[in-house]
Scaffold this motif. Structure first.
Motif, short mmCIF file in Angstrom:
data_model
loop_
_atom_site.label_atom_id
_atom_site.label_comp_id
_atom_site.label_asym_id
_atom_site.label_seq_id
_atom_site.Cartn_x
_atom_site.Cartn_y
_atom_site.Cartn_z
N VAL A 62 29.00 83.36 96.60
CA VAL A 62 28.32 82.08 96.75
C VAL A 62 27.28 82.20 97.86
O VAL A 62 27.61 82.56 98.99
N ASN A 63 26.04 81.91 97.52
CA ASN A 63 24.96 82.03 98.50
C ASN A 63 24.72 80.75 99.28
O ASN A 63 24.47 80.79 100.48
N GLU A 64 24.78 79.62 98.59
CA GLU A 64 24.55 78.36 99.29
C GLU A 64 25.02 77.18 98.46
O GLU A 64 25.23 77.27 97.25
N GLY A 65 25.21 76.05 99.15
CA GLY A 65 25.53 74.79 98.49
C GLY A 65 24.78 73.67 99.17
O GLY A 65 24.53 73.73 100.39
N HIS A 66 24.41 72.64 98.43
CA HIS A 66 23.63 71.56 99.02
C HIS A 66 23.78 70.28 98.21
O HIS A 66 24.15 70.30 97.05
N PHE A 67 23.45 69.15 98.87
CA PHE A 67 23.28 67.88 98.16
C PHE A 67 21.85 67.85 97.61
O PHE A 67 20.90 68.08 98.36
N PRO A 68 21.66 67.57 96.35
CA PRO A 68 20.30 67.43 95.82
C PRO A 68 19.54 66.31 96.54
O PRO A 68 20.12 65.34 97.00
N ASN A 69 18.23 66.46 96.62
CA ASN A 69 17.40 65.49 97.32
C ASN A 69 17.58 64.08 96.79
O ASN A 69 17.66 63.11 97.55
N ALA A 70 17.62 63.94 95.46
CA ALA A 70 17.72 62.59 94.88
C ALA A 70 19.04 61.93 95.27
O ALA A 70 19.09 60.72 95.50
N PHE A 71 20.09 62.73 95.35
CA PHE A 71 21.39 62.21 95.76
C PHE A 71 21.32 61.71 97.20
O PHE A 71 21.74 60.60 97.51
N THR A 72 20.77 62.53 98.09
CA THR A 72 20.66 62.15 99.50
C THR A 72 19.78 60.91 99.65
O THR A 72 20.10 59.99 100.41
#
Length: 229
Positions: A155-165
């Protein structure tokens, strides 16, 4: 071919998927192109994203239950959900579990049961069918087991998508009914088998619905039908 909606269990699965989609939709209403995904599967996810990069983490067929942001693993074990209240840390661990398997160590049915243990205990939000779609079928599993095939994940990275934030910033209360977060995870899956220990690797990405109620460990709600980049 009979429709799934013609039997009670099929209808229940459809309703559960639709409900999960409705919950996540509450925080993704600003998303362009959402209608196309709704008509596709009764679910929701398409968002424009900004990555929050994190350190690469290697996973084998399971993650430990300790639940820190960097999740450790036990080779050839069934996946165990971490006890964490961080939706991104949980999403990374869940993606690694979904991308990993070991046909040498356990049957397909045991992996399926283990992955179902990651799901939220709130049945109306738990979409087990979306998890099952990522597991090799019993027939395919038998063929892979004959070759001793197994897969590991990085796993390289995880994030909240911009639209969600952005949607949460505009309406912070939107998430407080179900506390379901959209988490996009990217990494690589490496596959190997008897006679080919190196195998091959390919990039993987997925968007997960992760439920993290206050003061409770996170749980998986489901796997979105499309990736939010």
């Amino acid at each position: 071919m009979p429709s799934h909606s013609s039997n009670p269990s099929g209808a229940s699965r459809v309703r559960r998927r639709a409900l999960l989609g409705t919950v996540v939709l509450a925080v993704l209403v600003a998303l362009a192109g959402l209608a196309a995904y709704l008509t596709r599967d009764g679910r929701t996810p398409a968002k424009t994203a900004a990555a929050r990069p994190s350190s690469p983490t290697s996973f084998s067929s399971a993650v430990s239950p300790s639940g820190p942001p960097t999740v450790t693993t036990r080779p050839r074990s069934l996946p165990v959900p971490p006890r964490t209240t961080d939706p991104i840390a949980f999403g990374k661990a869940a993606a690694a579990a979904l991308w990993s398997y070991d046909t040498r160590a356990y049957p397909q049915a045991e992996l399926r049961r283990a992955l179902h243990a990651w799901l939220t205990s709130e049945a109306k939000y738990a979409d087990a069918a979306s998890v099952d779609r990522g597991i090799p079928s019993a027939v395919l599993w038998k063929e892979m087991a004959a070759n001793g095939q197994f897969a590991t994940a990085t796993v390289n990275e995880g994030h909240f998508p911009n639209a969600f934030t952005r949607a949460l910033q505009e309406d912070p209360g939107a998430i407080t009914q179900a506390y379901i977060y959209a988490v996009t995870v990217s990494g690589k899956q490496s596959i190997a088998w008897k006679g080919s220990p190196a195998g091959g690797a390919e990039s993987r990405s997925t968007t997960l619905a992760v439920q993290c109620r206050p003061h409770q460990p996170c749980a998986l709600a489901g796997v979105m039908p499309s990736v939010a980049p």
